[in-house]
Scaffold this active site. Structure first.
Site, PDB file in Angstrom:
ATOM      1  N   ASP A  88       0.854  -1.192   0.000  1.00 13.44           N
ATOM      2  CA  ASP A  88       0.000   0.000   0.000  1.00 13.44           C
ATOM      3  C   ASP A  88       0.890   1.242   0.000  1.00 13.44           C
ATOM      4  O   ASP A  88       1.820   1.350   0.800  1.00 13.44           O
ATOM      5  CB  ASP A  88      -0.908   0.007   1.235  1.00 13.44           C
ATOM      6  CG  ASP A  88      -1.951   1.096   1.105  1.00 13.44           C
ATOM      7  OD1 ASP A  88      -2.788   1.001   0.192  1.00 13.44           O
ATOM      8  OD2 ASP A  88      -1.910   2.067   1.896  1.00 13.44           O
ATOM      9  N   ASP A 549     -23.881 -44.658 -25.401  1.00 14.53           N
ATOM     10  CA  ASP A 549     -24.578 -43.677 -24.565  1.00 14.53           C
ATOM     11  C   ASP A 549     -23.938 -43.755 -23.179  1.00 14.53           C
ATOM     12  O   ASP A 549     -23.988 -44.810 -22.532  1.00 14.53           O
ATOM     13  CB  ASP A 549     -26.061 -44.076 -24.515  1.00 14.53           C
ATOM     14  CG  ASP A 549     -26.868 -43.128 -23.649  1.00 14.53           C
ATOM     15  OD1 ASP A 549     -26.269 -42.450 -22.787  1.00 14.53           O
ATOM     16  OD2 ASP A 549     -28.092 -43.065 -23.833  1.00 14.53           O
ATOM     17  N   PHE A 550     -23.318 -42.673 -22.736  1.00 13.72           N
ATOM     18  CA  PHE A 550     -22.563 -42.797 -21.477  1.00 13.72           C
ATOM     19  C   PHE A 550     -23.440 -42.979 -20.247  1.00 13.72           C
ATOM     20  O   PHE A 550     -22.951 -43.266 -19.162  1.00 13.72           O
ATOM     21  CB  PHE A 550     -21.498 -41.714 -21.298  1.00 13.72           C
ATOM     22  CG  PHE A 550     -21.943 -40.271 -21.381  1.00 13.72           C
ATOM     23  CD1 PHE A 550     -23.038 -39.797 -20.699  1.00 13.72           C
ATOM     24  CD2 PHE A 550     -21.181 -39.366 -22.143  1.00 13.72           C
ATOM     25  CE1 PHE A 550     -23.396 -38.454 -20.764  1.00 13.72           C
ATOM     26  CE2 PHE A 550     -21.531 -38.021 -22.218  1.00 13.72           C
ATOM     27  CZ  PHE A 550     -22.651 -37.576 -21.527  1.00 13.72           C
TER      28      PHE A 550
HETATM   29  O1  LIG Z   1       4.353   8.028  -8.538  1.00 12.95           O
HETATM   30  C1  LIG Z   1       3.464   7.166  -8.369  1.00 12.95           C
HETATM   31  N1  LIG Z   1       2.855   7.012  -7.177  1.00 12.95           N
HETATM   32  C2  LIG Z   1       1.904   6.059  -6.969  1.00 12.95           C
HETATM   33  C3  LIG Z   1       1.497   5.241  -8.003  1.00 12.95           C
HETATM   34  C4  LIG Z   1       0.421   4.182  -7.860  1.00 12.95           C
HETATM   35  O2  LIG Z   1      -0.512   4.580  -6.886  1.00 12.95           O
HETATM   36  C5  LIG Z   1      -1.211   3.428  -6.413  1.00 12.95           C
HETATM   37  C6  LIG Z   1      -1.340   3.495  -4.919  1.00 12.95           C
HETATM   38  O3  LIG Z   1      -2.528   2.907  -4.492  1.00 12.95           O
HETATM   39  P1  LIG Z   1      -2.613   1.618  -3.570  1.00 12.95           P
HETATM   40  O4  LIG Z   1      -1.370   1.419  -2.805  1.00 12.95           O
HETATM   41  O5  LIG Z   1      -3.880   1.691  -2.797  1.00 12.95           O
HETATM   42  O6  LIG Z   1      -2.704   0.432  -4.620  1.00 12.95           O
HETATM   43  P2  LIG Z   1      -3.807   0.130  -5.714  1.00 12.95           P
HETATM   44  O7  LIG Z   1      -3.414   0.716  -7.031  1.00 12.95           O
HETATM   45  O8  LIG Z   1      -5.175   0.473  -5.208  1.00 12.95           O
HETATM   46  O9  LIG Z   1      -3.695  -1.446  -5.877  1.00 12.95           O
HETATM   47  P3  LIG Z   1      -3.955  -2.565  -4.757  1.00 12.95           P
HETATM   48  O10 LIG Z   1      -4.787  -3.623  -5.450  1.00 12.95           O
HETATM   49  O11 LIG Z   1      -2.594  -3.068  -4.398  1.00 12.95           O
HETATM   50  O12 LIG Z   1      -4.672  -1.965  -3.592  1.00 12.95           O
HETATM   51  C7  LIG Z   1      -0.396   2.219  -6.848  1.00 12.95           C
HETATM   52  O13 LIG Z   1      -1.048   1.565  -7.927  1.00 12.95           O
HETATM   53  C8  LIG Z   1       0.908   2.837  -7.352  1.00 12.95           C
HETATM   54  O14 LIG Z   1       1.512   2.071  -8.365  1.00 12.95           O
HETATM   55  C9  LIG Z   1       2.137   5.403  -9.266  1.00 12.95           C
HETATM   56  O15 LIG Z   1       1.824   4.681 -10.250  1.00 12.95           O
HETATM   57  N2  LIG Z   1       3.127   6.360  -9.393  1.00 12.95           N
END
Ligand SMILES: O=c1[nH]cc([C@@H]2O[C@H](COP(=O)(O)OP(=O)(O)OP(=O)(O)O)[C@@H](O)[C@H]2O)c(=O)[nH]1
Length: 666
Positions: A88, A549-550
């Site tokens: 995240d 016929d199976f």
């Molecule tokens: O410079 C960049 N900063 C961030 C990103 C992208 O932002 C998202 C962050 O969202 P999150 O961590 O909640 O992830 P999700 O996309 O929702 O996917 P999940 O299924 O893992 O929850 C992330 O995709 C980063 O790659 C960017 O691209 N550039």
């Protein structure tokens, strides 16, 4: 740490990335990691004020994402991964946590708060290691960490801000920017791991793998301090979404994380985009009775109620005359127009438009009309509709009249002589399924198939009609055959019997990919008689046909039974009759390979299976777990389930008992 050996420790393990983020997938794929993607369903509803530091929030969210997938997979996917990775990414500035903007104004709010300042990007990562115990329970071990990168933005003018926002790039990115693309132009400096900003701290991750695998403290030593058995240490998500009794909202301090109600809310709650949106503008929060939290969205004039365990229960919108959203309208019209698109495809296919444009690309509407014996006006409309559906395209040329040619889709699937031609199946859809669906209302009211209502022509039993049906089955079997035939390592099986194998399309693919295998196609006498129309030019004596016929006749002996698209057509009762006959013909170690559309466990999809059920005369669509239970009653234990690239999933089951053959997962 040497990178390759670290990644190579995971070869042969089922590694799952619990993330829908295309950037995370790309980072890990580029590093040479082989993994499956199973996006997490965890709703990011943790209360930010429960965490002392922002990175704790990111780490906890990553943990919950990964754990949700680790817990779901043994039930939903019938397999236990070795490792699940969750992540995240958040941005923090002036004490606020910024996630993905919910709309342009939110993006504006975020980007203007970053303008001219340094901010931190935190990515929390959780690695869940799953250990299946003998009693089929699973132990989870959790390793988590976070990485911080500092980023400084240049001063952003209003014009720049809006130009960037209007590019659409900010919407799915933490903090509202993508450093790897246009957003890179806004950045003055980066201190720390660049990939961490993009969404995944690869270097730190590899170091963790190094510790896990090369220092051998994990799999062998469950008492290590770094490893936690999750049921002892990780609070469940609902606990973390509750505010502590003494938590106060500091609305006076704009830098307090609790000051902005958007911070307490998650954009991802609810199933629909509509409910996602209604979260975003919430501006007051009150505690109701029974542990419910009420969220009042004054702008959308709606109230959402979150219960302690269930997430959003209700979303009541007070006013309904606000502007409809473009995407919502588009989705509805797509559904409304679905039948028109299907019928345009059927008609173009029946008139031979795709075959014609394959042999004579570049014809204009008038020429097409002449060749397919249609009116110019009608042909013009049909060709234009096919262009809009991506089946045809217009060729650039100097002449003012558009000249048409097939797209790759049409070349690959719609020509009658294409390797994966669906021509026969399209004809079946037009001639048989279309009339059935026109009686859907009565079918639903009466709960019966409407086959007898569909006007029967006197030659319904003619050879031509039978051949047309077989052609439909042949073309759809050919499209799925390779995925089914290669889903598992079948090298331990030497003889197979394809029950209801029709034209032998599956059987011929099986012998192509399994050089030691011979297949007997077992089908009704009338089918076997006509099957020779479909045999490949160079037949192979490893495929033979047997009429029977199976349900009634003795089944041929084989050590692998193949059932592709057969069981969904059978009631549980008939299915048991067939399975007991297969069980009687099988010895321990014999395999049973199923190819079916597997429904989700909660029967929420896929729609191709649920829509098909609307016109089925008997039988029902089932999930992989349901099939697995039915087969188990006849002594077949599910070995593997594979969701293939085709519409069909594959399931390999093995007859229990003392066995010499033990098929391996490919
Ligand atoms: O410079 C960049 N900063 C961030 C990103 C992208 O932002 C998202 C962050 O969202 P999150 O961590 O909640 O992830 P999700 O996309 O929702 O996917 P999940 O299924 O893992 O929850 C992330 O995709 C980063 O790659 C960017 O691209 N550039």
């Amino acid at each position: 740490m040497v990178l390759n050996p670290v990644i190579s420790k995971l070869v042969g393990k089922l590694v799952v990335l619990a993330s829908a983020s295309p950037r995370r997938q790309e980072i890990l794929r580029n590093a040479g990691l082989r993994f499956e993607v199973v996006p997490s369903w965890f709703k990011e509803t943790l209360s930010k004020e429960l965490f002392k530091a922002p990175y704790e929030y990111a780490v906890e969210t990553a943990r919950q994402k990964a754990l949700e997938v680790a817990r779901r997979m043994p039930f939903k996917h019938l397999k236990t991964p070795d490792m699940v990775i969750g992540a995240d990414t958040i941005v923090t500035v002036d004490g606020m946590i910024l996630e993905k903007p919910v709309d342009k104004h939110d993006a504006y709010r975020m980007l203007s708060s970053l303008s001219g300042k340094e901010h931190s990007v935190f990515t929390g990562v959780a690695i869940v290691l799953c250990h299946e115990k003998e009693n089929e329970e699973v132990d989870y071990q959790l390793i988590d960490f976070y990485e911080e990168t500092k980023v400084k933005f240049a001063d952003l003018s209003e014009d720049m801000l809006w130009e960037y926002i209007n590019s659409g790039e900010p919407m799915d990115k933490a903090g509202g920017y993508g450093i790897q693309a246009l957003g890179g132009m806004l950045v003055e400096y980066v201190h720390g791991d660049f990939l961490n900003v993009v969404g995944f701290p690869l270097n730190h991750f590899c170091k963790k793998l190094d510790v896990i695998y090369n220092h051998r403290f994990l799999f062998s030593d469950k008492t290590s301090e770094s490893v936690r058995l999750i049921h002892n240490c990780v609070p469940s998500a609902p606990e973390l979404t509750q505010k502590p009794p003494n938590a106060r909202e500091d609305k006076s301090n704009p830098s307090s994380p609790s000051a902005s109600p958007a911070h307490k809310l998650k954009r991802k709650n609810g199933n629909s985009k509509a409910s996602e949106r209604s979260w975003t503008l919430v501006n007051s929060l009150s505690k109701g009775t029974d542990g419910e939290t009420k969220l009042h969205d004054s702008e959308n004039k709606s109230t959402s109620i979150i219960s302690r365990d269930e997430g959003i229960k209700l979303n009541v919108t007070a006013e309904e005359d606000s502007e409809p959203k473009k995407e919502d309208l588009q989705r509805i019209y797509e559904l409304l127009d679905g039948f028109k698109a299907s019928k345009a495809l059927f008609t173009a296919s029946k008139l031979g438009v795709f075959d014609l444009l394959h042999s004579k690309p570049g014809l204009d509407a008038e020429q097409v009309a002449q060749e397919v014996k249609a009116s110019v006006k009608g042909a013009e409309c049909l060709l234009e509709a096919c262009v809009s559906l991506g089946l045809l395209r217009t060729k650039e040329r100097t002449c003012p009249k558009p000249a048409y040619e097939n797209t790759d889709l049409a070349t690959g699937f719609l020509r009658s002589d294409a390797g994966f031609s669906l021509h026969g199946y399209i004809q079946h859809c037009n001639d048989t399924l279309w009339p059935l669906f026109s009686h859907l209302e009565s079918a639903v009211k009466e709960g019966t198939s409407q086959r007898e209502k569909v006007k029967k022509s006197k030659d319904d039993n003619s050879q031509e009609v039978k051949l047309r049906f077989m052609n439909a089955m042949h073309s759809s079997a050919k499209v799925a055959a390779k995925a089914i035939a290669t889903a598992f390592d079948l090298s331990s099986y030497k003889t197979a019997c394809d029950l209801g194998g029709c034209t032998g399309a599956m059987a011929y693919e099986f012998i192509k990919v399994h050089s030691e295998l011979s297949v007997t196609v077992f089908d009704l006498p009338a089918v076997v008689e006509l099957s020779e129309y479909f045999h490949p030019q160079h037949t192979d004596n490893r495929v033979s046909f047997k009429a029977g016929d199976f349900f009634k006749d003795e089944l041929p002996k084989a050590d692998l039974f193949i059932l592709v698209r057969i069981l969904h057509d059978l009631t549980d009762e008939k299915l048991h009759v067939l399975l007991s006959k297969i069980a009687a013909a099988s010895t321990p170690g014999c395999g049973l390979l199923l190819g079916e559309i597997f429904l989700e466990e909660d029967r929420s999809g896929p729609s191709c299976g649920l829509l098909q059920a609307l016109s089925m005369s008997e039988g029902k669509q089932r999930s992989a777990a349901e099939y697995s239970r039915l087969l188990k009653r006849h002594g077949f234990i599910t070995a593997h389930v594979k969701h293939t690239n085709s519409l069909l999933g594959a399931m390999l089951c093995v007859k229990a008992g003392t066995t010499t053959a033990s098929p391996a997962h490919s």
